[in-house]
Write a protein that holds these residues in place. Sequence first.
Motif, PDB file in Angstrom:
ATOM      1  N   ILE A  93       0.865  -1.182   0.000  1.00 57.87           N
ATOM      2  CA  ILE A  93       0.000   0.000   0.000  1.00 57.87           C
ATOM      3  C   ILE A  93       0.898   1.227   0.000  1.00 57.87           C
ATOM      4  O   ILE A  93       1.708   1.405   0.911  1.00 57.87           O
ATOM      5  N   PHE A  94       0.794   2.054  -1.030  1.00 60.58           N
ATOM      6  CA  PHE A  94       1.672   3.226  -1.058  1.00 60.58           C
ATOM      7  C   PHE A  94       0.911   4.542  -0.883  1.00 60.58           C
ATOM      8  O   PHE A  94       1.529   5.591  -0.746  1.00 60.58           O
ATOM      9  N   ASP A 108      -9.770   5.159   0.782  1.00 61.81           N
ATOM     10  CA  ASP A 108      -9.238   4.892  -0.556  1.00 61.81           C
ATOM     11  C   ASP A 108      -7.781   4.481  -0.438  1.00 61.81           C
ATOM     12  O   ASP A 108      -6.978   5.184   0.192  1.00 61.81           O
ATOM     13  N   LEU A 109      -7.445   3.344  -1.044  1.00 54.97           N
ATOM     14  CA  LEU A 109      -6.086   2.823  -1.023  1.00 54.97           C
ATOM     15  C   LEU A 109      -5.565   2.673  -2.450  1.00 54.97           C
ATOM     16  O   LEU A 109      -6.319   2.314  -3.356  1.00 54.97           O
ATOM     17  N   GLU A 110      -4.288   2.918  -2.629  1.00 54.35           N
ATOM     18  CA  GLU A 110      -3.630   2.631  -3.900  1.00 54.35           C
ATOM     19  C   GLU A 110      -2.556   1.577  -3.636  1.00 54.35           C
ATOM     20  O   GLU A 110      -1.729   1.732  -2.736  1.00 54.35           O
ATOM     21  N   MET A 111      -2.601   0.504  -4.430  1.00 56.93           N
ATOM     22  CA  MET A 111      -1.747  -0.654  -4.196  1.00 56.93           C
ATOM     23  C   MET A 111      -0.644  -0.746  -5.253  1.00 56.93           C
ATOM     24  O   MET A 111      -0.793  -0.247  -6.365  1.00 56.93           O
ATOM     25  N   SER A 112       0.431  -1.420  -4.885  1.00 59.13           N
ATOM     26  CA  SER A 112       1.542  -1.593  -5.814  1.00 59.13           C
ATOM     27  C   SER A 112       2.083  -3.013  -5.707  1.00 59.13           C
ATOM     28  O   SER A 112       1.810  -3.730  -4.747  1.00 59.13           O
ATOM     29  N   LYS A 113       2.846  -3.416  -6.710  1.00 59.00           N
ATOM     30  CA  LYS A 113       3.576  -4.680  -6.651  1.00 59.00           C
ATOM     31  C   LYS A 113       4.983  -4.437  -7.156  1.00 59.00           C
ATOM     32  O   LYS A 113       5.241  -3.515  -7.933  1.00 59.00           O
ATOM     33  N   ASP A 119       8.672  -0.670  -8.018  1.00 60.20           N
ATOM     34  CA  ASP A 119       7.284  -0.832  -7.564  1.00 60.20           C
ATOM     35  C   ASP A 119       6.357  -0.154  -8.560  1.00 60.20           C
ATOM     36  O   ASP A 119       6.558   1.007  -8.926  1.00 60.20           O
ATOM     37  N   TYR A 120       5.315  -0.894  -8.972  1.00 56.65           N
ATOM     38  CA  TYR A 120       4.359  -0.411  -9.955  1.00 56.65           C
ATOM     39  C   TYR A 120       2.961  -0.336  -9.351  1.00 56.65           C
ATOM     40  O   TYR A 120       2.540  -1.246  -8.621  1.00 56.65           O
ATOM     41  N   HIS A 121       2.249   0.740  -9.654  1.00 52.73           N
ATOM     42  CA  HIS A 121       0.850   0.874  -9.238  1.00 52.73           C
ATOM     43  C   HIS A 121       0.027  -0.187  -9.967  1.00 52.73           C
ATOM     44  O   HIS A 121      -0.036  -0.192 -11.196  1.00 52.73           O
ATOM     45  N   ASN A 122      -0.596  -1.100  -9.220  1.00 51.94           N
ATOM     46  CA  ASN A 122      -1.306  -2.191  -9.883  1.00 51.94           C
ATOM     47  C   ASN A 122      -2.762  -2.350  -9.440  1.00 51.94           C
ATOM     48  O   ASN A 122      -3.420  -3.322  -9.814  1.00 51.94           O
ATOM     49  N   GLY A 123      -3.292  -1.397  -8.664  1.00 54.23           N
ATOM     50  CA  GLY A 123      -4.692  -1.522  -8.291  1.00 54.23           C
ATOM     51  C   GLY A 123      -5.119  -0.510  -7.245  1.00 54.23           C
ATOM     52  O   GLY A 123      -4.286   0.129  -6.594  1.00 54.23           O
ATOM     53  N   ASP A 124      -6.430  -0.373  -7.105  1.00 56.54           N
ATOM     54  CA  ASP A 124      -7.027   0.523  -6.109  1.00 56.54           C
ATOM     55  C   ASP A 124      -8.068  -0.248  -5.315  1.00 56.54           C
ATOM     56  O   ASP A 124      -8.707  -1.181  -5.821  1.00 56.54           O
ATOM     57  N   THR A 135     -21.033  -0.139   3.391  1.00 62.60           N
ATOM     58  CA  THR A 135     -22.118   0.173   2.447  1.00 62.60           C
ATOM     59  C   THR A 135     -21.662   0.062   1.002  1.00 62.60           C
ATOM     60  O   THR A 135     -22.499  -0.043   0.107  1.00 62.60           O
ATOM     61  N   ASP A 136     -20.350   0.083   0.763  1.00 63.10           N
ATOM     62  CA  ASP A 136     -19.859  -0.008  -0.608  1.00 63.10           C
ATOM     63  C   ASP A 136     -18.395  -0.432  -0.588  1.00 63.10           C
ATOM     64  O   ASP A 136     -17.599   0.118   0.177  1.00 63.10           O
ATOM     65  N   VAL A 137     -18.058  -1.443  -1.391  1.00 65.13           N
ATOM     66  CA  VAL A 137     -16.680  -1.915  -1.506  1.00 65.13           C
ATOM     67  C   VAL A 137     -16.336  -2.008  -2.977  1.00 65.13           C
ATOM     68  O   VAL A 137     -17.070  -2.611  -3.760  1.00 65.13           O
ATOM     69  N   LYS A 138     -15.222  -1.399  -3.377  1.00 64.41           N
ATOM     70  CA  LYS A 138     -14.797  -1.438  -4.774  1.00 64.41           C
ATOM     71  C   LYS A 138     -13.320  -1.802  -4.848  1.00 64.41           C
ATOM     72  O   LYS A 138     -12.512  -1.297  -4.074  1.00 64.41           O
ATOM     73  N   GLU A 139     -13.010  -2.681  -5.774  1.00 65.68           N
ATOM     74  CA  GLU A 139     -11.621  -3.050  -6.009  1.00 65.68           C
ATOM     75  C   GLU A 139     -11.342  -3.021  -7.507  1.00 65.68           C
ATOM     76  O   GLU A 139     -12.123  -3.544  -8.301  1.00 65.68           O
TER      77      GLU A 139
END
Length: 328
Positions: A93-94, A108-113, A119-124, A135-139
């Motif tokens: 998590i960056f 809100d989280l921004e993920m990397s691998k 390290d590359y941004h690979n998801g939110d 009430t709401d979950v998004k990936e």
Amino acid sequence: MKEDDRKSIYEKKIEQATSQFEGMPVKKQKKLIKKERLRANVTNVVSSLSVLLLILPLMTLGSYIYYGISDRANNYIEVTLNAIYLTKPNTDIFKIESQIGMFTIDLDLEMSKRIGQTDYHNGDYSYAMSFNELTDVKERSFAMQPLVNRQISGPTFIHPYKGGMIDSPGAEILLSLPDSYVAEAHISFDKVYSVDEASNFLPNGADPVWFAVDTGRDDSIEGTNVVKRPFGFPVSTMNYWSTVFSSENNRSDAFLQALNSLSEHQDFMESLFSTNKLFIDERLHYIEENGVSVYGVTVTGSVEDLRELIDVEQVRNIEVGETHYGDQ
């Protein structure tokens, strides 16, 4: 003030009000009444807004107090981070953004691998809560283009409790890739090992980023020996939050602490991943009884270095993940 005096004052005011209409044309009287009615309405609106503006800060303050009691907000955030670290190989998590509203939390989280040394941004990942309910979950996840033309469905491990091999061309892919490429690879062992044992037989150029832990369940997809949801821990994180994995704690101890945290918030965690049952207490009991042993690892490095894994006798299977042209 005497009753007669008070009555006299009211009578004077009535007389003053009615005197305004004496000799006044009917049209002008209606206009005056309309004007006074508008003024009364404006007064009512201003009064209502004043009350509302007073209530809003109180409600916001109440929200901060509610989520501050027992450190609710930080607990939810930390459980979320630990859940990601324990169930998503080679994920860090960056960036974290959180906002508390009227008895709500938005995260809100921004993920990397890591591939190679980059390290590359690979998801939110994001969710919204109202009081204690999600009430709401998004990936959203996205992969860089792999060199080989195949579908990446996620990290693949096989558990030593299950026999047979999976149809994975990992070794062939590593042999076919140019030396200039870097890659991630998910490695399954022939049996469980301690973290130190696994670290010793891995090639120096294969940088371990995440270990798959034996939690007493093989968790294989029905009809296969592929682990559906591996549990494990990261070797390192860049996260500035006070998670157990961002400290200098022993990683095995940190894994146990993180499992305890998830055990205290099982309903919340299972809502995060839309999973009916994760058997956290069962896994925790097994780890407490047997200690931390690993049956796989996600590594990253140059393709040239990763090829050395092919000849390691403890390596049962190699699944190549994402690849990239060198380090930037």
